[in-house]
Design a protein around this motif. Sequence first.
Motif, PDB file in Angstrom:
ATOM      1  N   ASN A   1       0.803  -1.221   0.000  1.00 53.47           N
ATOM      2  CA  ASN A   1       0.000   0.000   0.000  1.00 53.47           C
ATOM      3  C   ASN A   1       0.836   1.271   0.000  1.00 53.47           C
ATOM      4  O   ASN A   1       0.293   2.362  -0.136  1.00 53.47           O
ATOM      5  N   PHE A   2       2.149   1.123   0.146  1.00 54.02           N
ATOM      6  CA  PHE A   2       3.011   2.296   0.059  1.00 54.02           C
ATOM      7  C   PHE A   2       2.926   2.922  -1.339  1.00 54.02           C
ATOM      8  O   PHE A   2       3.238   4.080  -1.546  1.00 54.02           O
ATOM      9  N   LYS A   3       2.479   2.098  -2.266  1.00 48.11           N
ATOM     10  CA  LYS A   3       2.256   2.545  -3.635  1.00 48.11           C
ATOM     11  C   LYS A   3       1.362   3.795  -3.645  1.00 48.11           C
ATOM     12  O   LYS A   3       1.597   4.748  -4.384  1.00 48.11           O
ATOM     13  N   LEU A   4       0.326   3.797  -2.805  1.00 54.95           N
ATOM     14  CA  LEU A   4      -0.604   4.927  -2.745  1.00 54.95           C
ATOM     15  C   LEU A   4       0.122   6.212  -2.369  1.00 54.95           C
ATOM     16  O   LEU A   4      -0.105   7.272  -2.938  1.00 54.95           O
ATOM     17  N   VAL A   5       1.007   6.078  -1.368  1.00 52.43           N
ATOM     18  CA  VAL A   5       1.779   7.226  -0.896  1.00 52.43           C
ATOM     19  C   VAL A   5       2.746   7.680  -1.983  1.00 52.43           C
ATOM     20  O   VAL A   5       2.874   8.864  -2.267  1.00 52.43           O
ATOM     21  N   GLU A   6       3.387   6.711  -2.609  1.00 50.20           N
ATOM     22  CA  GLU A   6       4.354   7.029  -3.655  1.00 50.20           C
ATOM     23  C   GLU A   6       3.689   7.735  -4.830  1.00 50.20           C
ATOM     24  O   GLU A   6       4.238   8.689  -5.384  1.00 50.20           O
ATOM     25  N   GLU A   7       2.505   7.274  -5.191  1.00 46.30           N
ATOM     26  CA  GLU A   7       1.810   7.894  -6.328  1.00 46.30           C
ATOM     27  C   GLU A   7       1.470   9.349  -6.031  1.00 46.30           C
ATOM     28  O   GLU A   7       1.685  10.224  -6.864  1.00 46.30           O
ATOM     29  N   LEU A   8       0.975   9.589  -4.828  1.00 49.73           N
ATOM     30  CA  LEU A   8       0.637  10.968  -4.463  1.00 49.73           C
ATOM     31  C   LEU A   8       1.893  11.841  -4.473  1.00 49.73           C
ATOM     32  O   LEU A   8       1.897  12.940  -5.011  1.00 49.73           O
ATOM     33  N   ALA A   9       2.954  11.291  -3.892  1.00 53.37           N
ATOM     34  CA  ALA A   9       4.211  12.042  -3.835  1.00 53.37           C
ATOM     35  C   ALA A   9       4.689  12.389  -5.238  1.00 53.37           C
ATOM     36  O   ALA A   9       5.135  13.500  -5.499  1.00 53.37           O
ATOM     37  N   GLN A  10       4.557  11.429  -6.124  1.00 53.10           N
ATOM     38  CA  GLN A  10       5.031  11.640  -7.490  1.00 53.10           C
ATOM     39  C   GLN A  10       4.250  12.749  -8.183  1.00 53.10           C
ATOM     40  O   GLN A  10       4.828  13.630  -8.802  1.00 53.10           O
ATOM     41  N   VAL A  11       2.954  12.717  -8.015  1.00 56.05           N
ATOM     42  CA  VAL A  11       2.107  13.696  -8.696  1.00 56.05           C
ATOM     43  C   VAL A  11       2.390  15.117  -8.214  1.00 56.05           C
ATOM     44  O   VAL A  11       2.398  16.059  -8.989  1.00 56.05           O
ATOM     45  N   ILE A  12       2.645  15.265  -6.904  1.00 54.99           N
ATOM     46  CA  ILE A  12       2.861  16.626  -6.399  1.00 54.99           C
ATOM     47  C   ILE A  12       4.346  16.956  -6.233  1.00 54.99           C
ATOM     48  O   ILE A  12       4.704  17.966  -5.637  1.00 54.99           O
ATOM     49  N   GLY A  13       5.188  16.082  -6.752  1.00 55.63           N
ATOM     50  CA  GLY A  13       6.625  16.362  -6.726  1.00 55.63           C
ATOM     51  C   GLY A  13       7.228  16.311  -5.343  1.00 55.63           C
ATOM     52  O   GLY A  13       8.083  17.103  -4.989  1.00 55.63           O
ATOM     53  N   GLY A  14       6.767  15.370  -4.538  1.00 60.45           N
ATOM     54  CA  GLY A  14       7.278  15.261  -3.169  1.00 60.45           C
ATOM     55  C   GLY A  14       8.130  14.015  -2.972  1.00 60.45           C
ATOM     56  O   GLY A  14       8.225  13.154  -3.846  1.00 60.45           O
ATOM     57  N   ALA A  15       8.775  13.966  -1.827  1.00 58.63           N
ATOM     58  CA  ALA A  15       9.538  12.779  -1.447  1.00 58.63           C
ATOM     59  C   ALA A  15       8.661  11.897  -0.565  1.00 58.63           C
ATOM     60  O   ALA A  15       7.647  12.356  -0.035  1.00 58.63           O
ATOM     61  N   VAL A  16       9.066  10.640  -0.427  1.00 54.79           N
ATOM     62  CA  VAL A  16       8.294   9.704   0.383  1.00 54.79           C
ATOM     63  C   VAL A  16       8.948   9.540   1.754  1.00 54.79           C
ATOM     64  O   VAL A  16      10.136   9.251   1.855  1.00 54.79           O
ATOM     65  N   GLY A  17       8.168   9.761   2.793  1.00 49.93           N
ATOM     66  CA  GLY A  17       8.650   9.555   4.157  1.00 49.93           C
ATOM     67  C   GLY A  17       7.900   8.408   4.801  1.00 49.93           C
ATOM     68  O   GLY A  17       6.985   7.828   4.205  1.00 49.93           O
ATOM     69  N   ALA A  18       8.296   8.071   6.016  1.00 53.10           N
ATOM     70  CA  ALA A  18       7.624   6.968   6.701  1.00 53.10           C
ATOM     71  C   ALA A  18       7.778   7.127   8.200  1.00 53.10           C
ATOM     72  O   ALA A  18       8.701   7.788   8.675  1.00 53.10           O
ATOM     73  N   SER A  19       6.866   6.515   8.924  1.00 52.11           N
ATOM     74  CA  SER A  19       6.983   6.500  10.377  1.00 52.11           C
ATOM     75  C   SER A  19       7.875   5.325  10.764  1.00 52.11           C
ATOM     76  O   SER A  19       8.137   4.437   9.964  1.00 52.11           O
ATOM     77  N   ARG A  20       8.304   5.331  12.012  1.00 54.44           N
ATOM     78  CA  ARG A  20       9.162   4.253  12.456  1.00 54.44           C
ATOM     79  C   ARG A  20       8.456   2.906  12.384  1.00 54.44           C
ATOM     80  O   ARG A  20       9.059   1.891  12.033  1.00 54.44           O
ATOM     81  N   ALA A  21       7.161   2.909  12.672  1.00 54.20           N
ATOM     82  CA  ALA A  21       6.410   1.654  12.642  1.00 54.20           C
ATOM     83  C   ALA A  21       6.519   1.011  11.263  1.00 54.20           C
ATOM     84  O   ALA A  21       6.732  -0.191  11.135  1.00 54.20           O
ATOM     85  N   ALA A  22       6.380   1.842  10.218  1.00 54.55           N
ATOM     86  CA  ALA A  22       6.427   1.309   8.859  1.00 54.55           C
ATOM     87  C   ALA A  22       7.832   0.819   8.514  1.00 54.55           C
ATOM     88  O   ALA A  22       8.002  -0.185   7.825  1.00 54.55           O
TER      89      ALA A  22
END
Lengths: 386, 261, 409
Positions: free
Chosen positions: C304-325
Amino acid sequence: MNYFLSEEQQMIKELAKKIAEEKMKPVREKYDENGEFPWEIVEALADADLCGLYIPEEYGGFGGGVLELCLCVEELCKIDGGIALCVAATALATFPLLLFGTEEQKKKFLPDIASGKKIAAFAVTEANAGSDAAGIQTTARKEGDFYILNGTKCFITNGGEAEIYVIIAMTNKGKGARGASAFIVEKDTPGFSFGKKENKMGIRASSTRELVFNECKIPKENLISREGQGFIITMKTFDASRPGVAAQALGIAAGALEDAVKYSRERIQFGRPICSFQAVQHMLADMATKVEAARALIYATARTIDNDPKARATKCSAMSKLFASDVAMEVTTNAVQVYGGYGYMREYPMEKRMRDAKITQIYEGTNQIQRDEIALALIKESARSK
Amino acid sequence: MNIVVCIKQVPATTEVKINPETNTLVREGVESIINPFDMYAIEEGLRIKEKVGGIVTVLTMGPPQAETALKEAISLGCDEAVLVSDRAFAGSDTLATAYTLARSIKKIDDFDLIICGKQAIDGDTAQVGPGISEELNIPCVTYVKKIEKIEDDKICVERMMEEGYAVIQLPIPCLITVVKEINEPRLPSLRGMMKAKKAQITILNAADIAAENNRIGQVGSPTLVSKIFAPPFKGEGEMILGDVGEQVEKLVNKLKETKVI
Amino acid sequence: MSIRILEDKCTGCSLCVNSCPFGMIKVVSREEAGKYHPKYKKIAVIDAGCNLCGACEEVCPFGAIVIKKETKEQSVDLKEYKNVWVFAEQKKGKVQGVVYELLNEACRLSEQLKEKVAVVLLGEGVEKEAKKLIIHGADIVYLIEHAVLKEFQDDPYTDVLADLIRKEKPQIVLMGATTIGRSFASRIAARIHTGLTADCTGLEIDEQEKILLQTRPAFGGNIMATIKTPYHRPQMATVRHKVFKKRAPEEGKQGEIIRKIYDENLFTCRTKLLDMIEDLTQKVNIADADIIVSGGRGLGDPKNFKLVEELAQVIGGAVGASRAAVDAGWIPYSHQVGQTGRTVCPKIYIACGISGAIQHLVGMQSSDIIVAINRDSNAPIFKVATYGIEGDLFKVVPALTKKFKEISG
């Protein structure tokens, strides 16, 4: 409640809690899910010196007794009632050696158990012999300096993973229970293999397996005590080990209680935390009272046994196991109730406790058998006092 | 190999709060722990000892209560523990602390390797480790994520950098600071805990380490804390309501206003 | 400097106990302390961890606490020290971005002090960068070129800069709070015996004393502290990337390049840089990003990180994560935001399925705008969020991605 634990006993509790929180908690879901054996936890417990709590120092243990074992098992089971079995079931198989083993046997097997290098398993149960030990069909026949074992044991905890097995087999079928003897069998002995691995309701991190003996040849030095002593050995082993099962049940119940209280303070319904409702409060109060009563009974039993390990402690031992396991079943059921719908979901660790608790009412003698033993002891005592 | 691990006792940060009215730390019920990054330093010290032999001495500067941190280190397997404690050290900043620890290490005598955590979670300065190496005039590499090789006269380490890592060789004696990637710290053992209970902690004061008066405590500290305050309150955020479509629509408009996207 | 409790004045009222930011004051019975008083039963005692901040002295109504500020022996003649310096960290001959941010701040500070801005550039074949530094605000560039200085190495760099500081006597020295900067600054400060404040988030000049006030977070961002270096020079500080804005270049600006030559026999270099390995998984430098989209445990599954990555890509952002992930192994450590990961300060931070443990919050709460998407309205992340959406991230995040795609065409 103050149980007047010694500084060392406090340390054991503290350390076991630490391991449970830091090592077991992150993986409990995984092992419950995939049913693999938690070797990483065995290693962690071994590194912490918690595998040999009840083994004398001269064999590499800590030199404690049943109480030390119970304290450790309780803390571990607050987090996971299944993983902790690797220690508890090993203790079950170690008691026959401790109580009846020769010096040579102790020297040979105890140090590896104490260091956590090897785990052990105790095998009585068969397809047609559980509570009725006299129905055992596995046989051991003597041939020169060897015994030859034939038969199949089932539902053996730590089966397949343990290196050291204590097997109850018939050396003289005609004598019924008095014809049973106890043997030590090491893994990888020719003729000794493993059958079906059980897929269980709870304690899924624990390995439960069939042991198959087919003309399995073991040296006669592996006989524990004398021929015909198997039944007595089993009974005395259970006397010492049942408080351990009780501690497992206690830990499961205490962990469930702790989480349920916490959850009741966080969960908001009708605009306030559910712990403010008397219906919930009374449930929690009953749960806490029963958990504490179980603890008091178990610790007192463990101290009685440690005070005189040779004396028979069947009655209090059975009482602890009976009471604590029934409490565990009730408390975990109610803890799920406090959690409501979330309690029923696998995502929360509550339904697992309910599944884990059930086995404590069944193994090492069903609770019906415990009642039999308690009653029998009562009647005997009364008869003797006349 | 003689290894010295420098540790610090810190409050478990998650619980540290500032009272907005008095601007002071709320410390009630705050548990003291070994600085988490120092746990990796202890673990690495123990691993080196287990590999090549030697002893691990754990060292801390602090009030007498810091003894509990040293005892915990012993329960993990450290051999010796030294507490540097003196009222004269009060008010030490990182420079005075580095000086004091360096003096103490000299007192401990022969050392081959000094290991520190990369920083302490209360101060987050990461200055004491390099400061000690400067005071002792030994080489230092910070942010070590792996020790590749240990020989009698040199070690080879990997230093974590923003874009990868550098492989660096240092002569012994030297100092390294370690990051969490380097290992997974162990838990104590029962025997270790028993040993810790009985352990004798060496306590050194300013005179014991022959510290110069103008280099310790407040006098020896160039920096002064002039004010402590709570971070500016962010203010209530705005919850965006509605169904998913509306929420998204509103959020996108708000973010568009920022002109970042 | 010393602190004393005046035994005859202390009433044991405990006011000082609560005033101490470090919890170093206790009130004990006088009997226990062996300090008998006819009227008062208790007395305050000060623990060894006291750093003489003076908070207790101010609150004591009885004047029972006295902090004696010994006139400090001035280690240096403060007047001799002039100018604001910036250390120009370079890698492979390229000056790092943080240096231009520091230059901007240095210019502001130097205007207040009516002094000059100087940059120290160490390397080999980096003269072009020196010119660039001038148009970005430097009045002076100290340029030291030598093969040994090509890439950063602790020993020779410390030798050179410490020597230069001793000779040229700067008032202030600023460095980026990078891996190199933080280690290097600590060694310089220890060698020169001066004060250093790490990770400053604010720098100001005290109007009266004309000294640098350095503000920094401590205790993982729960507390801010303002620190000064009154009697030592230079005043040193490190500052993280992205704290200050980059200075715009000013074409045609003049400045002086002062070359310094060092005899290589004077360098010590006890360490040997054997290799520099670029790690692609570490390449994602989330600390540099203007927009970060982060995912946490709420994603439920690594895929499901794909969802985060897709959003990041569209708005030109980097992907971060919490420690749990990260701990669950869903994404490499280099993406981790928080106390044990990276501290980030983007313009927009979007947290998806992150509940917001304090350890995470301290790593991102200074972001300009924080968007939190979480199904639990009680999640602590909403307390720091500029905009909160209580809802199912599996619906909200893809909808956001879709919406942004439409806008960008």
